[in-house]
Design an enzyme around this catalytic site. Structure first.
Site, PDB file in Angstrom:
ATOM      1  CG  HIS A 252      -2.014   0.992   1.170  1.00 27.84           C
ATOM      2  ND1 HIS A 252      -2.201   1.927   2.151  1.00 27.84           N
ATOM      3  CD2 HIS A 252      -2.980   1.226   0.243  1.00 27.84           C
ATOM      4  CE1 HIS A 252      -3.235   2.693   1.845  1.00 27.84           C
ATOM      5  NE2 HIS A 252      -3.731   2.285   0.690  1.00 27.84           N
ATOM      6  CG  HIS A 256      -0.900   5.627  -1.689  1.00 26.31           C
ATOM      7  ND1 HIS A 256      -1.858   6.444  -2.225  1.00 26.31           N
ATOM      8  CD2 HIS A 256      -1.574   4.612  -1.091  1.00 26.31           C
ATOM      9  CE1 HIS A 256      -3.058   5.969  -1.956  1.00 26.31           C
ATOM     10  NE2 HIS A 256      -2.919   4.857  -1.269  1.00 26.31           N
ATOM     11  CG  HIS A 281      -7.673   1.400  -2.818  1.00 27.52           C
ATOM     12  ND1 HIS A 281      -6.935   2.171  -3.695  1.00 27.52           N
ATOM     13  CD2 HIS A 281      -7.096   1.578  -1.597  1.00 27.52           C
ATOM     14  CE1 HIS A 281      -5.966   2.788  -3.038  1.00 27.52           C
ATOM     15  NE2 HIS A 281      -6.035   2.444  -1.768  1.00 27.52           N
ATOM     16  CD  GLU A 393      -5.660   9.001  -5.269  1.00 26.81           C
ATOM     17  OE1 GLU A 393      -4.736   8.382  -4.731  1.00 26.81           O
ATOM     18  OE2 GLU A 393      -5.656   9.337  -6.440  1.00 26.81           O
ATOM     19  CG  HIS A 408      -9.491   8.229  -0.460  1.00 23.18           C
ATOM     20  ND1 HIS A 408      -8.152   8.574  -0.481  1.00 23.18           N
ATOM     21  CD2 HIS A 408      -9.541   6.959   0.005  1.00 23.18           C
ATOM     22  CE1 HIS A 408      -7.431   7.546  -0.057  1.00 23.18           C
ATOM     23  NE2 HIS A 408      -8.247   6.556   0.247  1.00 23.18           N
ATOM     24  CG  HIS A 412      -7.677   7.513   4.799  1.00 19.71           C
ATOM     25  ND1 HIS A 412      -7.029   6.421   5.343  1.00 19.71           N
ATOM     26  CD2 HIS A 412      -8.188   7.076   3.619  1.00 19.71           C
ATOM     27  CE1 HIS A 412      -7.133   5.385   4.533  1.00 19.71           C
ATOM     28  NE2 HIS A 412      -7.831   5.753   3.477  1.00 19.71           N
ATOM     29  CG  HIS A 448     -10.565   1.977   1.063  1.00 16.96           C
ATOM     30  ND1 HIS A 448     -10.313   2.533  -0.169  1.00 16.96           N
ATOM     31  CD2 HIS A 448      -9.714   2.588   1.929  1.00 16.96           C
ATOM     32  CE1 HIS A 448      -9.344   3.425  -0.064  1.00 16.96           C
ATOM     33  NE2 HIS A 448      -8.963   3.478   1.201  1.00 16.96           N
TER      34      HIS A 448
END
Length: 689
Positions: A252, A256, A281, A393, A408, A412, A448
């Site tokens: 992950h 990114h 995802h 995103e 998104h 988080h 998610h």
């Protein structure tokens, strides 16, 4: 031919499989005219000293650069590059600790303005999800990418390294190394080596200090217990082996790294980037749901009501070797709150998230989005999912950040600081605030599941695939066999627990030199192979494939590679090596299964490559590119190597009259029942060649 294999758990009709995310893809590679073996990647290779020394900046991240690094090398830097704290001490310390070290000359340059990234305190934590931190990283990447040549880039990195927050520096520096033409042949070390505190039990580090007091050949690996974050009284802990897997979290983080949110177009603007965000995802969710079924748990419950408490708590029990604040826990039934944190320059309301969600959903069902100029752009069959991925995103490629917001990422953040949303207690964010740690937390998958549901809302608006689009004229898959290495039974797969070691010494500052090994337990499977019998126009043929041929995974050696033990061969293979550090860990290729055998079906489809192929006019030949994990990570500087929608043929609603997976099949497809058996015996040590 283009071959796709997929596992899904049994007892699902076709709509259920598509909507719930219980279908996990395992694309198999087409053979190339120049196949690349693992040996090609790991054959010894001498690369230029100028490039090799750049890797020294990853070592011991809070220790000054005038200490020896690498193979007893010291950066001979201008006095102005030394921080004020160490200027009075540099000469005496260099003479004492750097005697006999090889000096690497560093030129003096005038840096562009880096006042923005300097705003992040050296002892703070860094979050890619936090807007202010993303802007700092984008500015730093811009500076590094703007250096005219390798000497200037080296000087810029050396000059900034000891001044910047180590987490921020590591991220921006890694992105620059990954994208500058002169440094693509460098193998960026796995983050677990540089910042082991993001991955491992905090109780490990006192033990590691003890081991460093011994000579290297007398040191023993420090074992990380499997149950260090919770007990089985918490049913979510049944999935800890998956969520806390080092390789999974490295995947992950590395994804990114390859696909940053912000920065120059040359770094951010990649082919089908938004779609790949969706697909990677979505596949994580499919796999996690299957793991839950293997452990007698229901599928993930979407986190859609942000006014209700989060049922699941999580206590990460990982420490920090850099920041002043450790990773905060989240107690059961914690509620989200509006965020107003001056310490992070972060302010938004839960109502903002709800408004962005509603706008996105409304425009999905209108079939168009509004760009920053007030013009409408169609969410088309071919481009809509990519556009939507960039909006949700949200990267700098979003067509309208003002309108659709930062759903998104700030979701988080809201979860990551729900324990201290106003910063009253000076607490920093939890593991949900960092891509390297977020997948440890059960709520990551609930969040998610909601994010994936937005994409599925778009997918159900698209035309259904017709039988003609799915068929491959003249091709019939007659039968499929799966054979596990060393087992006589067919169509049975086997998993077990294995122990592997990771060297932490690169990230242990001010300790004595030499390897310090951590031994962790992870899921593993026996190697297996496929045999696919196919009727073609001219007769019959058999297509063999090994489990290691997956285009989703990377092998153990790339997930936890020792960068000093070998170098890739020259040319394109060398240039692709770091890019291919992105990928799903091969030891997690298949789900855990159960002792009695978890019932799955293996789906195989053969499609027409002439319909799937991409006419890529960019430089380089596909045969010379790294072939690992392209399904999740793409190929550097090239188009995504498959024209079909990611997730094809299960990414849309089935055609009329299709109620089950069997109804869905055309002659070029086939299913076979497969059972996955798990051996719960104590972990076996990894055997190295």
């Amino acid at each position: 031919m283009h071959l796709v294999a997929k596992f899904h758990s049994g007892n699902l009709d076709i709509n259920d499989a598509q909507r719930s995310g219980s279908v996990a893809h395992m694309k198999l590679k087409r053979p190339t005219s120049h196949p690349i073996s693992a040996r090609d990647y790991y054959a010894p290779k001498c690369i230029s000293m100028a490039n090799r020394t750049l890797l020294n900046l990853f070592e011991r991240p809070t220790e000054p650069l005038f200490y020896p690094k690498g193979d007893n090398e010291v950066f001979d830097m201008p006095e102005d590059f030394v921080t004020d704290r160490f200027k009075p001490l540099k000469s005496s310390l260099s003479d004492r600790v750097g005697a006999g070290a090889k000096k690497i000359p560093v030129k003096k340059i005038n840096l562009p303005d880096i006042s923005l990234p300097l705003q992040l305190d050296r002892k703070a934590k860094f979050s890619l999800f936090m807007p202010s931190h993303r802007r700092m990283a984008a500015r730093l990447i811009e500076v590094y990418m703007g250096m005219k040549d390798l000497d200037d880039f080296t000087a810029a990195a050396v000059q900034t390294r000891d001044r910047l927050n180590p987490y921020l520096f590591n991220y921006a520096y890694s992105v620059a190394l990954n994208h500058r033409s002169e440094t693509r042949n460098l193998n960026i070390p796995p983050l677990v080596e540089v910042f082991p505190d993001k991955f491992l039990d905090k109780g490990l580090f006192p033990a590691a200090k003890v081991e460093t007091s011994f000579d290297t050949d007398q040191r023993e690996p420090i074992e990380i217990t499997v149950d260090y974050t919770a007990s089985d009284l918490d049913q979510e802990h049944r999935l800890a082996y998956f969520r806390e897997d080092v390789g999974l979290n490295l995947h992950h983080w590395h994804w990114h790294l390859v696909y940053p949110y912000e920065g120059p177009d040359s770094v951010v603007k990649k082919d089908r980037r938004g779609e790949l965000f969706y697909y990677m995802h979505q596949q994580v969710m499919a796999r996690y749901n299957t793991e839950r079924l293997c452990n007698h748990l229901p599928r993930v419950k979407r986190f859609i009501n942000w006014r209700e408490p989060i049922e699941e708590g999580y206590f990460p029990k990982i420490d920090t070797l850099v920041a002043t604040r450790s990773w905060a826990p989240r107690f059961n039934n914690t509620k989200l709150s509006d965020v107003y944190r001056e310490i992070d320059n972060s302010k938004f309301d839960i109502q903002d998230l709800e408004r962005w969600r509603d706008r996105i959903l409304a425009d999905i069902h209108r079939g168009r989005v509004e760009n920053g100029d007030g013009q409408f752009e169609e969410l088309s069959e071919t481009e809509g999912i990519n556009m939507l991925g960039n909006i949700i995103e949200a990267s700098v490629l979003s067509v309208n950040r003002n309108l659709y917001g930062d759903l998104h990422n700030l979701g988080h953040v809201a979860i990551a600081i729900c324990h201290d949303p106003e910063g009253k207690h000076l607490e920093t964010f939890s593991v949900m605030g960092d891509p390297a740690t977020a997948m440890r937390d059960p709520v990551f998958y609930r969040w998610h599941a909601f994010i994936d549901d937005l994409f599925q809302e778009h997918k159900i608006t698209l035309p259904r695939y017709t039988t003609q689009q799915l068929r491959y004229s003249g091709i019939t898959v007659k039968s499929i066999e799966v054979q596990t290495e060393g087992k006589p039974e067919k169509n049975k797969l086997f998993t077990f627990w294995q122990q592997s070691d990771v060297d932490l010494s690169r990230g242990l500052d001010f300790s004595q030199r030499g390897a310090v090994l951590a031994r962790f337990t992870h899921l593993q499977h026996r190697p297996f192979s496929y045999k696919i019998m196919v009727s073609v126009k001219n007769g019959k043929t058999t297509i063999p494939r090994k489990s290691t041929d997956s285009s989703v995974t990377i092998p153990y050696e790339k997930t936890f590679r020792n960068l000093e033990s070998g170098r890739p061969n020259p040319g394109e293979q060398l240039e692709q090596f770091n890019y291919c550090g992105c990928g799903w860990p091969h030891h997690l290729l298949i789900c855990k299964g159960t002792s009695e055998g978890f019932a799955c079906q293996l789906f195989v489809m053969i499609s027409d490559f002439n319909q799937d192929k991409v006419e890529d006019k960019s430089s380089g030949q596909r045969a010379n590119q790294c072939a690992d994990a392209v399904s999740y990570c793409g190929i550097r500087n090239q188009l995504y190597p498959d024209k079909r929608s990611m997730g094809f043929p299960f990414d849309r609603q089935p055609r009329e009259g299709v109620e089950t997976i069997e109804d869905f099949l055309t002659p070029n497809m086939r299913l076979v029942d497969v059972a996955i058996h798990h051996d719960n015996a104590p972990a076996r040590p990894r055997v190295t060649a």
